[in-house]
Design a protein around this motif. Structure first.
Motif: not given
Length: 124
Positions: A16-22, A34-36, A96-99, A115-117
Motif C-alpha cells: 500500500d501507499s501512504l502520504r505524510l505531511t509536515c 528538511v529531513g525525514w 520530519c525535522a528542520v535544519v 515534528g511530533q512523530g
C-alpha cells in the motif's frame, strides 16, 4: 523559530501507499532544509530522506529509494513524503525535522526543530 506539525500515517498492508505531511510555521522554514527520519523501538533514529531549502537537491536512503518521494511547497509551508510499495520493515515512527541551513545533513543533532512523530505500521 519553526513549529512542525505532522499528519498522515497509520496502519496499512504491504504494498500500500501512504502520504505524510509536515506543516510548518515560521518564515525560516522557507530557507531551511528538511529531513525525514524514522525510528524503530530499540534502534537509533535513521535518516532516510532529505530535501534542500528549494527542493532542488534530494537524498534518499537505499532502503527507500525508488519507493518514497519527497516534495515541498514553500508557499504553503509544507513538505510531503509520499511512500509507495510499503514493506513491513518500513514500520516505524516517522519524524520530519528542520535544519536552518540550505542543505540537509544526515546527523540528527544538526536539526533544530522536530515534528511530533507519526506512527506508520505495515502489516504483511
Amino acid at each position: 523559530h519553526v513549529t512542525l506539525v505532522q499528519s498522515g500515517g497509520g496502519l496499512v498492508q504491504a504494498g500500500d501507499s501512504l502520504r505524510l505531511t509536515c506543516e510548518a510555521s515560521g518564515r525560516a522554514f522557507t530557507t531551511s532544509a528538511v529531513g525525514w527520519f524514522r525510528q524503530v523501538p530499540g534502534k537509533e533514529r535513521e535518516f532516510i530522506v532529505g530535501i534542500s531549502w528549494s527542493g532542488g537537491t534530494l537524498y534518499y536512503a537505499d532502503s527507500v529509494k525508488g519507493r518514497f518521494t519527497v516534495s515541498r511547497d514553500n508557499a504553503k509551508y509544507t513538505v510531503d513524503l509520499q511512500m509507495t510499495r510499503l514493506k513491513p520493515e518500513d514500520s516505524a515512527v516517522y519524524y520530519c525535522a528542520v535544519v536552518t541551513r540550505r542543505l540537509y545533513t544526515n546527523d540528527e543533532a544538526d536539526y533544530e526543530y522536530w515534528g511530533q512523530g507519526t506512527q506508520v505500521t505495515v502489516s504483511s
